[in-house]
Motif scaffolding. Structure first.
Motif, short mmCIF file in Angstrom:
data_model
loop_
_atom_site.label_atom_id
_atom_site.label_comp_id
_atom_site.label_asym_id
_atom_site.label_seq_id
_atom_site.Cartn_x
_atom_site.Cartn_y
_atom_site.Cartn_z
N ALA A 39 -26.07 2.28 -13.49
CA ALA A 39 -27.32 3.14 -12.69
C ALA A 39 -28.64 2.66 -12.48
O ALA A 39 -29.26 2.57 -11.57
CB ALA A 39 -27.24 4.52 -13.32
N LEU A 40 -29.13 1.99 -13.63
CA LEU A 40 -30.35 1.30 -13.93
C LEU A 40 -30.54 0.37 -12.63
O LEU A 40 -31.52 0.14 -11.86
CB LEU A 40 -30.51 0.87 -15.04
CG LEU A 40 -30.97 1.68 -16.20
CD1 LEU A 40 -31.10 1.23 -17.61
CD2 LEU A 40 -32.22 2.67 -15.87
N ARG A 42 -28.90 -0.13 -9.71
CA ARG A 42 -28.94 0.51 -8.66
C ARG A 42 -30.11 1.10 -8.35
O ARG A 42 -30.83 1.25 -7.12
CB ARG A 42 -27.87 1.87 -8.51
CG ARG A 42 -26.62 1.45 -7.64
CD ARG A 42 -25.89 2.83 -7.53
NE ARG A 42 -24.55 2.58 -7.52
CZ ARG A 42 -23.49 3.04 -8.23
NH1 ARG A 42 -23.69 4.20 -8.81
NH2 ARG A 42 -22.33 2.63 -8.10
N ASN A 43 -31.00 1.74 -9.41
CA ASN A 43 -32.41 2.35 -8.94
C ASN A 43 -33.24 1.20 -8.92
O ASN A 43 -34.17 1.15 -7.99
CB ASN A 43 -32.89 3.26 -10.38
CG ASN A 43 -31.80 4.44 -10.41
OD1 ASN A 43 -31.28 5.02 -9.40
ND2 ASN A 43 -31.83 4.99 -11.62
N LEU A 44 -33.00 -0.03 -9.61
CA LEU A 44 -34.02 -0.96 -9.37
C LEU A 44 -33.66 -1.77 -7.72
O LEU A 44 -34.79 -1.99 -7.49
CB LEU A 44 -33.76 -2.10 -10.50
CG LEU A 44 -34.43 -3.31 -10.27
CD1 LEU A 44 -35.95 -2.96 -10.55
CD2 LEU A 44 -34.09 -4.18 -11.27
N ALA A 46 -32.80 0.03 -5.19
CA ALA A 46 -33.34 0.91 -4.33
C ALA A 46 -34.79 0.83 -4.30
O ALA A 46 -35.44 0.70 -3.14
CB ALA A 46 -33.01 2.42 -4.59
N VAL A 47 -35.53 0.46 -5.35
CA VAL A 47 -37.03 0.32 -5.66
C VAL A 47 -37.40 -0.96 -4.93
O VAL A 47 -38.34 -0.94 -4.08
CB VAL A 47 -37.49 0.29 -6.93
CG1 VAL A 47 -38.82 0.01 -6.86
CG2 VAL A 47 -37.17 1.85 -7.76
#
Length: 93
Positions: A39-40, A42-44, A46-47
């Motif tokens: 999840a981390l 994926r968030n990274l 996306a950013v």
């Protein structure tokens, strides 16, 4: 010269090799950590993607501005060329 006997595997060593070859047992606490890391990531991603898009938009804007000024400069140079008479007249054949 005496030759040394070939090394043979003893039972503890062979058990160690079989333990390394077998897959690890399922551990739910490891799965939670893996899911969190995923999840981390994926968030990274996306950013990072949003940041890349922002930079691309800025670059596109700067390219358009540069092209507009370049076209204006070329038009001004072309009008200057049209206004000046040539130093020598061309010979007609």
């Amino acid at each position: 010269m005496a030759e040394e006997p070939a090394a043979t595997l003893t039972p503890p060593e062979s058990a160690e090799f079989s333990r390394l070859d077998s897959p690890p047992k399922f551990n739910p606490s490891r799965m939670v950590g893996i899911i969190r890391r995923k999840a981390l990531i994926r968030n990274l991603a996306a950013v990072y993607h949003a940041e890349c898009l922002a930079y691309c938009q800025q670059l596109l804007k700067l390219q358009k501005e540069w092209q507009e000024t370049w076209i204006d400069i070329q038009v001004q140079e072309d009008t200057r060329k049209d206004m000046r008479p040539t130093k020598r007249a061309k010979k007609g054949r």
